[in-house]
Design a protein around this motif. Structure first.
Motif, PDB file in Angstrom:
ATOM      1  N   PRO A  11      -1.731  -6.444   4.715  1.00 21.28           N
ATOM      2  CA  PRO A  11      -2.549  -5.230   4.603  1.00 21.28           C
ATOM      3  C   PRO A  11      -3.197  -4.820   5.915  1.00 21.28           C
ATOM      4  O   PRO A  11      -3.318  -3.627   6.211  1.00 21.28           O
ATOM      5  N   SER A  59      -2.588  -1.234   7.569  1.00 20.53           N
ATOM      6  CA  SER A  59      -3.682  -0.306   7.874  1.00 20.53           C
ATOM      7  C   SER A  59      -3.708   0.059   9.354  1.00 20.53           C
ATOM      8  O   SER A  59      -3.966   1.210   9.722  1.00 20.53           O
ATOM      9  N   PRO A 111       0.816  -1.221   0.000  1.00 24.02           N
ATOM     10  CA  PRO A 111       0.000   0.000   0.000  1.00 24.02           C
ATOM     11  C   PRO A 111       0.851   1.275   0.000  1.00 24.02           C
ATOM     12  O   PRO A 111       0.463   2.284  -0.593  1.00 24.02           O
ATOM     13  N   VAL A 130      -3.450   4.679   1.123  1.00 30.17           N
ATOM     14  CA  VAL A 130      -2.834   3.502   1.745  1.00 30.17           C
ATOM     15  C   VAL A 130      -3.911   2.581   2.312  1.00 30.17           C
ATOM     16  O   VAL A 130      -3.869   1.358   2.157  1.00 30.17           O
ATOM     17  N   ASP A 133      -6.264  -5.205  -0.913  1.00 29.00           N
ATOM     18  CA  ASP A 133      -5.337  -6.322  -0.728  1.00 29.00           C
ATOM     19  C   ASP A 133      -5.902  -7.353   0.242  1.00 29.00           C
ATOM     20  O   ASP A 133      -5.743  -8.563   0.052  1.00 29.00           O
ATOM     21  N   PHE A 180      -5.945   0.855  -0.620  1.00 25.59           N
ATOM     22  CA  PHE A 180      -5.168  -0.249  -1.208  1.00 25.59           C
ATOM     23  C   PHE A 180      -5.044  -1.405  -0.220  1.00 25.59           C
ATOM     24  O   PHE A 180      -5.048  -2.573  -0.626  1.00 25.59           O
ATOM     25  N   GLY A 181      -4.931  -1.080   1.064  1.00 29.00           N
ATOM     26  CA  GLY A 181      -4.864  -2.139   2.071  1.00 29.00           C
ATOM     27  C   GLY A 181      -6.149  -2.954   2.117  1.00 29.00           C
ATOM     28  O   GLY A 181      -6.118  -4.182   2.245  1.00 29.00           O
TER      29      GLY A 181
END
Length: 427
Positions: free
Chosen positions: A164, A168, A41, A274, A281, A277-278
């Motif tokens: 992920p 996060s 991320p 971030v 994922d 995207f986490g």
């Protein structure tokens, strides 16, 4: 305890004496992918920070770095015993991660540092994963690969699931540099697990009596720094695998660029990017894990490698047609998730099964060349192709139709290569 071990071995298709090695392989991939997916991320956010319109330049820079790095890696492989080769590779990348920890603490907002990190982690990911799968193809033979690679690949999915989440949750308290330090620790654990696997190989695994001296892990892999390239050119089978990778990267890159563009438009803040995207994922890895545990091994044993390598491209082809008809973020995100789940659960284990029956030079040098230079070369070419398609001004429709064509060719080649692997295993 022994009863529990036997039941677990049966559940994962392991035979007597294989359970410890399979669990170590599972754990090794967990460490690699948990570390990488903590950083992924950050990479995606830094790619956006470097400019979405510059992504094709970052892909090209990654390809150039690959061209320089692969001969050095092959030289190392020719001069260091296979027993210690991964120690050197992973040790080098651990030092790199520690250097980035210091650099990001000094200048967190640097655009050029973001670009360098983006290129570096794109190289890092392919190298550490490629040599790990080379190790698996070295430790386990073709029949074992068909039985065990799906479960081993599930270790990557569990790691990709945890990575992920850790990213996060921890990015707020540890920061980006703290996540990099944690990834370096996990890479060190992977080295310890690799040593156990090589010892098992010699004692009870795939170190078969009567193997040629070139297969001895206490000796370097024969050949020169460019023998991976020449090995690939001299084999229609390996050239077919390289073409399969090129088509895979074309499909992936078209989707990746569209994802980056839409996320940049909808979520301008890096911390939010971030987290987005986490979340993606996490969904991908959860889906891949369920598929690997419940489906992949059964498909490989009953329907063969050809189905592993062709089913996902067929679904992606249909998805691109859907994207052409409805070019929305929801459609794109759904297709991206399906492609990535399918790649982790079906395509990656299937393509690694293609290498299991081959010799050490093909498993390490030719495979590494295909997994790195060919892969990133495909990224660079398809990145510029995507930029060219955008210049034509037909929007997502044209990109989707070209992607559908690439996916159809990808599936046809996967069916052919998987059929060859199935016949080799039966022999």
């Amino acid at each position: 305890m022994q009863v529990l071990g036997r039941r677990l071995a049966r559940a994962i298709n392991a035979e007597e004496g294989e359970l410890g090695a399979v669990l170590a392989a599972f754990a090794l991939f967990f460490c690699l992918f948990a570390g990488y997916f903590m950083l992924r991320p950050i990479r995606e956010a830094m790619g956006i920070a470097g400019g979405v319109n510059n992504l094709q330049w970052l892909f090209s820079a990654t390809f150039v770095v690959m061209l320089l790095a692969v001969p050095l890696l092959a030289w190392l492989n020719s001069n260091v015993p296979r027993l210690h080769f991964i120690d050197w590779v992973y040790g080098f990348f651990c030092l790199n991660l520690l250097a980035f920890v210091l650099l990001f603490r000094l200048d967190h907002e640097s655009v050029w540092l973001a670009r360098v990190f983006y290129v570096w982690i794109s190289v890092y990911n392919l190298f550490v994963v490629s040599v790990a799968w080379s190790l698996m193809a070295d430790v386990f033979d073709g029949a074992q690969a068909r039985r065990l690679f799906a479960f081993i690949a599930a270790g990557a999915s569990v790691g990709g699931l945890c990575g992920p989440l850790l990213s996060s949750v921890l990015v707020g308290s540890l920061g980006e540099s703290g996540l990099m330090l944690l990834a370096a620790v996990l890479l060190g654990l992977a080295v310890a697990l690799k040593r156990y696997l090589m010892r098992w190989r010699e004692q009870a695994g795939a170190g078969r009596p009567g193997a040629p001296s070139s297969e001895n892990p206490c000796r370097p892999v024969p050949g020169n720094p460019f023998s991976g390239f020449t090995r690939m050119l001299g084999s229609r089978y390996l050239l077919g695998i390289a073409a399969f990778i090129l088509l895979l990267t074309s499909v992936s890159t078209f989707l990746y660029f569209e994802q980056a563009r839409l996320v940049a438009e909808l979520f301008p803040q890096r911390a939010v990017q971030v987290r987005i995207f986490g979340i993606i994922d996490f969904i991908v890895q959860a889906g891949a894990l369920v598929t690997q545990v419940l489906i992949t091994g059964r498909v490989a044993q009953r329907l063969g490698v050809r189905v592993l390598l062709s089913a996902v491209p067929a679904l992606v082809c249909l998805g691109f047609i859907g994207l052409a008809l409805a070019p929305t973020f929801a459609m794109l995100a759904g297709l991206m998730i399906v492609r990535r789940i399918g790649e982790y659960a079906f395509v990656r284990p299937g393509r690694e099964m293609l290498f299991a029956p081959l010799d050490a030079e093909s498993k390490y040098k030719a495979k590494n060349f295909i997994d790195t230079v060919v892969y990133r070369g495909g990224d660079a070419l398809s990145g510029w192709a995507k930029a060219g398609l955008d210049m034509l001004g037909h929007g997502a429709w044209l990109v989707a139709m070209v992607g559908a064509l690439c996916a159809a060719l990808w599936g046809a080649l996967g069916w052919y290569l998987g059929g060859r692997a199935d016949r080799q295993t039966r022999v």
